[in-house]
Design a protein around this motif. Structure first.
Motif, short mmCIF file in Angstrom:
data_model
loop_
_atom_site.label_atom_id
_atom_site.label_comp_id
_atom_site.label_asym_id
_atom_site.label_seq_id
_atom_site.Cartn_x
_atom_site.Cartn_y
_atom_site.Cartn_z
N VAL A 191 -25.67 -50.01 90.28
CA VAL A 191 -26.07 -51.22 89.58
C VAL A 191 -26.02 -50.91 88.09
O VAL A 191 -26.62 -49.92 87.63
N LYS A 192 -25.31 -51.72 87.30
CA LYS A 192 -25.11 -51.41 85.87
C LYS A 192 -25.24 -52.68 85.05
O LYS A 192 -24.54 -53.67 85.29
N PRO A 210 -10.99 -59.70 90.20
CA PRO A 210 -12.37 -59.91 89.75
C PRO A 210 -13.16 -58.60 89.61
O PRO A 210 -14.32 -58.61 89.20
N PHE A 211 -12.52 -57.46 89.94
CA PHE A 211 -13.19 -56.17 89.90
C PHE A 211 -12.78 -55.38 88.66
O PHE A 211 -11.78 -55.70 88.00
N TYR A 212 -13.57 -54.36 88.37
CA TYR A 212 -13.22 -53.45 87.27
C TYR A 212 -13.31 -52.03 87.80
O TYR A 212 -14.29 -51.64 88.46
N TYR A 213 -12.26 -51.24 87.52
CA TYR A 213 -12.16 -49.86 88.00
C TYR A 213 -12.04 -48.94 86.80
O TYR A 213 -11.07 -49.03 86.03
N ASP A 214 -13.03 -48.07 86.60
CA ASP A 214 -12.96 -47.12 85.48
C ASP A 214 -13.50 -45.77 85.93
O ASP A 214 -14.10 -45.63 87.00
N GLY A 215 -13.28 -44.77 85.09
CA GLY A 215 -13.77 -43.45 85.46
C GLY A 215 -13.17 -42.36 84.60
O GLY A 215 -12.57 -42.61 83.56
N TYR A 217 -18.21 -55.16 90.46
CA TYR A 217 -18.01 -56.61 90.33
C TYR A 217 -19.12 -57.18 89.46
O TYR A 217 -20.30 -56.88 89.67
N ASP A 218 -18.74 -58.02 88.51
CA ASP A 218 -19.71 -58.62 87.58
C ASP A 218 -20.33 -59.87 88.21
O ASP A 218 -19.66 -60.89 88.39
N LYS A 251 -23.06 -58.63 81.03
CA LYS A 251 -22.49 -58.20 82.30
C LYS A 251 -23.54 -57.49 83.17
O LYS A 251 -24.32 -56.68 82.68
N LEU A 252 -23.54 -57.80 84.46
CA LEU A 252 -24.35 -57.12 85.45
C LEU A 252 -23.44 -56.75 86.61
O LEU A 252 -23.03 -57.61 87.39
N TYR A 253 -23.12 -55.46 86.70
CA TYR A 253 -22.19 -55.00 87.71
C TYR A 253 -22.92 -54.50 88.96
O TYR A 253 -23.95 -53.83 88.87
#
Length: 237
Positions: A233-234, A166-171, A194-195, A205-207
């Motif tokens: 918060v994104k 359920p998570f997203y990992y970027d960079g 996490y959205d 989307k609100l992360y």
């Protein structure tokens, strides 16, 4: 010689040869960061960031602008504009496409003491997009850095996006070679988020999550290493 004419020429030639260029994907977001382990200057800062990313038939682009405010009154605006122009594509290959890669870095810093500084750097080189299992994207760019202040040098940039349950990992990871009296430096910045939008009945989307920064020899200053965790918060429009 400044690199801006070269970047402009690349963009002009690419656009001229793709008069029917189409946008395949675009996204705009705003994020808020709050951290207290910054190195070089005040250690407590808040950051507002605007980001835009797009994929087109001629290539792709990534743009962001940071507004940093420190607890001691220091303020900074820093941004990058990074278009890549597609040279060729590959099918059934781990390398998806090759690009002419360009970036403009710009910034303005004002201290609470009244001092200030600015910079504009131009980067240009080659890049590639890779087809890596489980990743949404994985890119590598190799740049020659034309720096406004000090000697020029080289930089390697890696970017990625990876769903993890359920998570997203970027960079991204930037490695820049030494120059003048500065040693080489490596900046690894990644976000795990996490959205929460589905729980709030939001269409966009609100992360909620964290951004972790490991910056070895920050700004090329030997021995200045940053380990910094920021609240994140994104929101995507």
């Amino acid at each position: 010689m400044r690199a801006f004419p070269l970047i402009t020429l690349c963009a002009s030639c690419c656009l001229a040869s793709n008069v029917s260029a189409k946008t395949l994907f675009s996204d705009f977001s705003v994020s808020y960061l709050n951290g207290s382990n910054y190195e070089v200057g005040d250690n407590k800062r808040q950051v507002m960031t605007l980001e835009h990313v797009a994929a087109t038939t001629w290539g792709d682009s990534f743009t962001f602008v940071d507004r940093l405010e420190s607890n001691n009154g220091d303020k900074e605006i820093y941004g990058e504009f990074s278009p890549r122009f597609k040279l060729t594509e590959f099918e059934n290959s781990p390398v998806k496409a090759l690009y002419v890669a360009t970036t403009i870095e710009y910034g303005n810093f004002s201290s609470h003491t009244g001092a200030g500084s600015s910079l504009t750097n131009y980067l240009y080189g080659v890049g590639a997009g890779f087809d890596v299992p489980y990743f949404n994207y994985f890119n590598v760019n190799f740049y020659y850095r034309n720096n406004e202040h000090g000697d020029n040098n080289y930089q390697t940039t890696v970017t990625w996006g990876l769903p993890i349950g359920p998570f997203y990992y970027d960079g991204f990871m930037d490695y820049a070679t030494s120059r003048d009296n500065n040693v080489s430096q490596m900046n690894l910045t990644s976000q795990l988020k996490y959205d929460v939008a589905p729980h709030l009945n939001l269409d966009s989307k609100l992360y909620i999550g964290v951004e972790y920064v490991y910056w070895l020899d920050k700004f090329g200053i030997d021995g200045v290493n940053e380990n910094n965790v920021n609240l994140l918060v994104k929101y995507h429009f």
